[in-house]
Write a protein that holds these residues in place. Structure first.
Motif, PDB file in Angstrom:
ATOM      1  N   ARG A   1       0.714  -1.363   0.065  1.00 54.40           N
ATOM      2  CA  ARG A   1       0.127  -0.011  -0.023  1.00 54.40           C
ATOM      3  C   ARG A   1       1.037   1.194  -0.141  1.00 54.40           C
ATOM      4  N   LEU A   2       0.203   2.225  -0.406  1.00 54.54           N
ATOM      5  CA  LEU A   2       0.941   3.434  -0.163  1.00 54.54           C
ATOM      6  C   LEU A   2       1.304   4.088   1.216  1.00 54.54           C
ATOM      7  N   SER A   3       1.763   5.198   1.502  1.00 53.64           N
ATOM      8  CA  SER A   3       1.906   5.576   2.677  1.00 53.64           C
ATOM      9  C   SER A   3       0.693   5.981   3.274  1.00 53.64           C
ATOM     10  N   ASP A   4       0.707   5.817   4.559  1.00 53.18           N
ATOM     11  CA  ASP A   4      -0.615   6.181   5.434  1.00 53.18           C
ATOM     12  C   ASP A   4      -0.561   7.998   5.420  1.00 53.18           C
ATOM     13  N   ARG A   5       0.485   8.537   4.968  1.00 52.84           N
ATOM     14  CA  ARG A   5       0.361  10.126   4.830  1.00 52.84           C
ATOM     15  C   ARG A   5      -0.223  10.542   3.722  1.00 52.84           C
ATOM     16  N   ALA A   6      -0.130   9.615   2.642  1.00 50.35           N
ATOM     17  CA  ALA A   6      -0.952   9.898   1.287  1.00 50.35           C
ATOM     18  C   ALA A   6      -2.216  10.498   1.412  1.00 50.35           C
ATOM     19  N   VAL A   7      -3.109  10.064   2.312  1.00 52.60           N
ATOM     20  CA  VAL A   7      -4.460  10.717   2.631  1.00 52.60           C
ATOM     21  C   VAL A   7      -4.452  12.259   2.818  1.00 52.60           C
ATOM     22  N   ALA A   8      -3.576  12.406   3.809  1.00 50.51           N
ATOM     23  CA  ALA A   8      -3.253  13.909   4.092  1.00 50.51           C
ATOM     24  C   ALA A   8      -2.505  14.640   2.895  1.00 50.51           C
ATOM     25  N   TYR A   9      -1.830  14.226   2.371  1.00 50.38           N
ATOM     26  CA  TYR A   9      -1.167  14.774   1.106  1.00 50.38           C
ATOM     27  C   TYR A   9      -2.181  14.976   0.011  1.00 50.38           C
ATOM     28  N   TRP A  10      -2.959  14.050  -0.253  1.00 45.22           N
ATOM     29  CA  TRP A  10      -3.980  14.398  -1.278  1.00 45.22           C
ATOM     30  C   TRP A  10      -5.017  15.289  -1.059  1.00 45.22           C
ATOM     31  N   ARG A  11      -5.576  15.299   0.676  1.00 45.97           N
ATOM     32  CA  ARG A  11      -6.366  16.159   1.034  1.00 45.97           C
ATOM     33  C   ARG A  11      -5.909  17.590   0.853  1.00 45.97           C
ATOM     34  N   ILE A  12      -4.564  17.830   1.078  1.00 43.29           N
ATOM     35  CA  ILE A  12      -4.258  19.271   0.970  1.00 43.29           C
ATOM     36  C   ILE A  12      -4.101  19.692  -0.501  1.00 43.29           C
ATOM     37  N   GLY A  13      -3.509  18.472  -1.345  1.00 42.16           N
ATOM     38  CA  GLY A  13      -3.580  18.910  -2.992  1.00 42.16           C
ATOM     39  C   GLY A  13      -5.179  19.272  -3.382  1.00 42.16           C
TER      40      GLY A  13
END
Length: 169
Positions: free
Chosen positions: A22-34
């Motif tokens: 899976r991708l990093s758990d931080r991907a969700v926050a990263y995509w939310r900000i983007g």
């Protein structure tokens, strides 16, 4: 119809049939900000346009509500779904990628076709300790987004080694 969770019915298994990552758990926050960087100005623009257009009160209100609900949904709901639907697997012979919700894409890139591997980090991804890998072939390229920076470097080195790409750095 093949179930996306089961191995292929014919031929040897692909790396993703058994060793999904899976991708990093931080991907969700990263995509939310983007997503917020794009969605919030669009919602503001829709609000300004609805009010400035002189549209009847009910229509203007509907436009504003729809714009803000769509922006909120895109920010809150889509990134976790996107992360759940994204996986990758790096095998000795190929890279196996799977992503998508409505249009599901599964890409298998043979190692012998990989010409070079790039690691990308922008300002936001660097701040969040994330990176993206891009595998280039003669036919184009594929990306694995939102990886932990250290994991991205390990993948870059592993793919470069398996694809026999010299590391000049």
């Amino acid at each position: 119809m093949d179930d996306e969770r089961s191995p292929r019915s014919a031929g040897p298994p692909l790396p993703g049939d058994v060793g999904r990552q899976r991708l990093s758990d931080r991907a969700v926050a990263y995509w939310r900000i983007g997503t917020a960087i794009v969605a919030l100005p669009l919602a503001i623009a829709a609000t300004v346009a609805a009010v400035a257009s002189g549209a009847p009160g009910g229509l203007a209100t509907t436009i504003v509500v729809v714009a803000w609900v769509a922006a909120a949904a895109a920010i809150a709901l889509l990134p976790p779904i996107r992360r759940r639907r994204w996986w990758y697997a790096i095998g000795e012979e190929e890279v196996d990628l799977h992503h998508g919700l409505v249009i599901v894409t599964r890409t298998v890139v043979p190692m012998v076709r990989v010409q070079h591997v790039d690691l990308h980090r922008g300002p936001l991804s660097s701040q969040m300790r994330l990176a993206e890998i891009e595998l280039h072939t003669a036919a184009g390229s594929v990306r694995i987004p939102a990886l932990d920076r250290d994991e991205a470097e390990r993948i870059r080195l592993r793919v470069a080694t398996l694809a026999r790409i010299p590391d000049d750095l």
